[in-house]
Design a protein around this motif. Structure first.
Motif: not given
Length: 252
Positions: A38-39, A79, A33, A35-36
């Motif tokens: 980016v992380r 995560h 996803e 946002q993932e």
């Protein structure tokens, strides 16, 4: 190597062209996803800043190679945080698989020597060994659920409590018992499938049969497939997808 990283030690940022090329080469990374992603990009840069890469057998480590390894290694802890990898610094990369000489002594005192072909190896508190051939082809081998980087780094997660038993450190005894109950049941079914295929000509399981050698190897092999081919893995192991989601993607 990593001139861009040395110039920005406090806030490393991957060059965009380098990052986009990595996503193109390994589509299972790009499936995250937004946002993932980016992380993943940020944590990959942080990983490169913390680890040391060493080429073996004349292999010269390039920025592209190091980032390919970093991005795949980060997936299991995306995560959870990079602190799960803080027990080691070195990553040794061979051009191809390595033949290791093994020695053991049985209960009668007889010494047995044999050669073992290794795609990678993880040592508790020590470095991770990988081979570049398998890393380079991880984009295509995702179809079969194979990924040597994720396999070896999941072993690191498993070893955080000092035991290679297929169970990472969990917050309670109840959580540990539940984890082992689910994993061991899936392992037993898989071992039976492998046995039937090998001895009686049954259907060959999709998951790599190396996972039938031990519970900790089953955990690592299952995690490879879970991270690089989630949909196919879930068809065979829906209960493990639920179990792994609860650990690798904890709800905040």
């Amino acid at each position: 190597m990593w001139g861009w990283l040395r110039r920005r030690p406090r806030a490393p940022d991957l060059p965009d062209a380098l990052w986009q090329a990595t996503l193109a080469r390994y589509p299972f990374l790009a499936e995250r996803e937004p946002q993932e992603l980016v992380r993943l990009r940020d944590m990959s840069a942080q990983f490169l800043a913390r680890k040391e890469f060493h080429g073996a057998g004349g292999l010269v480590i390039t920025d592209e190679m190091a980032l390919a390894i970093a991005a795949q290694a980060v997936l299991p802890v995306l995560h959870l945080g990079l602190s799960w990898y803080d027990d080691f610094v070195g990553i040794v990369v061979h051009p191809d698989e390595v033949v290791a000489r093994r020695t053991t002594v049985d209960d009668t005192g007889i010494v047995h020597d044999w050669d073992e072909v290794l795609a990678g190896e993880t040592m508790e508190g020590g470095p991770v060994m990988l081979n570049w051939h398998d890393v380079a082809h991880a984009g295509s081998t995702a179809e079969t659920g194979f990924n040597v980087v994720i396999h070896e780094f999941v072993h690191k997660i498993d070893l955080r409590d000092g035991a290679a038993n297929g169970c990472p450190p969990l917050p309670s005894r109840a959580a540990r018992l539940h984890w082992l109950a689910v994993l061991e049941a899936s392992y037993a079914r898989f071992c039976e499938q492998v046995k039937v295929a090998e001895r009686f000509g049954g259907a060959t399981p999709w998951l790599d049969d190396y996972g039938a050698t031990a519970l900790d190897e089953f955990f690592a092999v299952a995690c490879e497939a879970y991270f690089v081919n989630r949909s196919r893995f879930t068809k065979d192991f829906p209960e493990l997808t639920t179990l792994f989601d609860g650990f690798f993607r904890p709800r905040r």
